[in-house]
Design an enzyme around this catalytic site. Sequence first.
Site, PDB file in Angstrom:
ATOM      1  N   HIS A  99       0.845  -1.204   0.000  1.00 36.31           N
ATOM      2  CA  HIS A  99       0.000   0.000   0.000  1.00 36.31           C
ATOM      3  C   HIS A  99       0.882   1.257   0.000  1.00 36.31           C
ATOM      4  O   HIS A  99       1.924   1.284   0.652  1.00 36.31           O
ATOM      5  CB  HIS A  99      -0.925  -0.013   1.224  1.00 36.31           C
ATOM      6  CG  HIS A  99      -2.001   1.003   1.123  1.00 36.31           C
ATOM      7  ND1 HIS A  99      -1.779   2.328   1.416  1.00 36.31           N
ATOM      8  CD2 HIS A  99      -3.295   0.913   0.720  1.00 36.31           C
ATOM      9  CE1 HIS A  99      -2.902   3.008   1.198  1.00 36.31           C
ATOM     10  NE2 HIS A  99      -3.840   2.164   0.785  1.00 36.31           N
ATOM     11  N   GLU A 171      -3.746   1.449  -7.620  1.00 38.17           N
ATOM     12  CA  GLU A 171      -4.108   2.551  -6.724  1.00 38.17           C
ATOM     13  C   GLU A 171      -3.219   3.745  -7.023  1.00 38.17           C
ATOM     14  O   GLU A 171      -2.139   3.891  -6.420  1.00 38.17           O
ATOM     15  CB  GLU A 171      -3.874   2.139  -5.256  1.00 38.17           C
ATOM     16  CG  GLU A 171      -4.980   1.375  -4.626  1.00 38.17           C
ATOM     17  CD  GLU A 171      -5.145   1.734  -3.143  1.00 38.17           C
ATOM     18  OE1 GLU A 171      -6.282   1.754  -2.682  1.00 38.17           O
ATOM     19  OE2 GLU A 171      -4.146   2.016  -2.462  1.00 38.17           O
TER      20      GLU A 171
HETATM   21  P1  PGA Z   1      -9.499   5.917  -0.096  1.00 37.67           P
HETATM   22  O1  PGA Z   1      -8.332   4.899   0.261  1.00 37.67           O
HETATM   23  O2  PGA Z   1     -10.632   5.094  -0.639  1.00 37.67           O
HETATM   24  O3  PGA Z   1      -9.843   6.570   1.208  1.00 37.67           O
HETATM   25  O4  PGA Z   1      -8.961   6.869  -1.097  1.00 37.67           O
HETATM   26  C1  PGA Z   1      -8.077   3.813  -0.569  1.00 37.67           C
HETATM   27  C2  PGA Z   1      -6.923   3.042  -0.039  1.00 37.67           C
HETATM   28  O5  PGA Z   1      -5.956   3.630   0.447  1.00 37.67           O
HETATM   29  O6  PGA Z   1      -6.922   1.795  -0.082  1.00 37.67           O
END
Ligand code: PGA
Length: 257
Positions: A99, A171
């Site tokens: 992450h 992401e």
């Molecule tokens: P968010 O976070 O949906 O609050 O943008 C996503 C994540 O970090 O997995």
Amino acid sequence: MTNSKKLVVGNLKMNPVSVVEFDRYLDMLEKELKGKEFEKTEIVVCPPIVYLQKLLDRKLKNVKAGVQDVFWEYQGAYTGQISAGMVKSVGATFAIVGHSERRKYFGENEEIINLKLKAILKNGLNAVLCVGESEEERKKGQTSQVLKKQLSGSLAGIAPGKLEYISITYEPIWAVGTDKIPTSDEILEAKIIIKKTIAEIFSVRSAEKIRLLYGGSIHSQFVEQVCLDPAMDGGLVGRESLQSYEFVKIAKMIDDN
Ligand code: PGA
């Protein structure tokens, strides 16, 4: 694990602030899930580790338990760390790895992520591997280069047979916690890069089969744009996973698609 299913993962991060609030959250989640069927979708909730047992004890229908991080060693003198084996032993089945917040605040690089990913797989957990470029990298046209580097580093030495236990989450860092959402074209571009890279490292068949999720500011009003493309297999939800109504709504939209 069946990677023909879609996957919706709630990353609660360092929330909520007390066990009393977590109990309340579980009550709400239970209420929202009541009477709803999820035929094509696995739902996973990844709470802070201190609440993991509470989540498992609730045995919520259609909800699996996961963690936000593991350490790569199996046991020993590693103050503060939790192993993938320990997570497996209590009955959780998923672990997030790579992450961007772990990369940013805890200095995790591809080498560390690779060690963690191997520990996750070795201990029989499913991995949610996150990759994504920063805003600056995107502006400089480095998205492809960054994604390739993250994927090849994180997946180094992973046996092709293990890919069914890995879901890759695109992401983009600039979309995490910001309410900025990539366009469908930007997601398509990332998807092509990721699949192409998997095909290069493993095989075309592996690229076709691997689950691909989107993560970053998912709200129900954006689900269509970011998660419902036929080639996307679900989403990693941050803030909105704390709102049980929204989280279940997002999962239902993905399941109904
Ligand atoms: P968010 O976070 O949906 O609050 O943008 C996503 C994540 O970090 O997995």
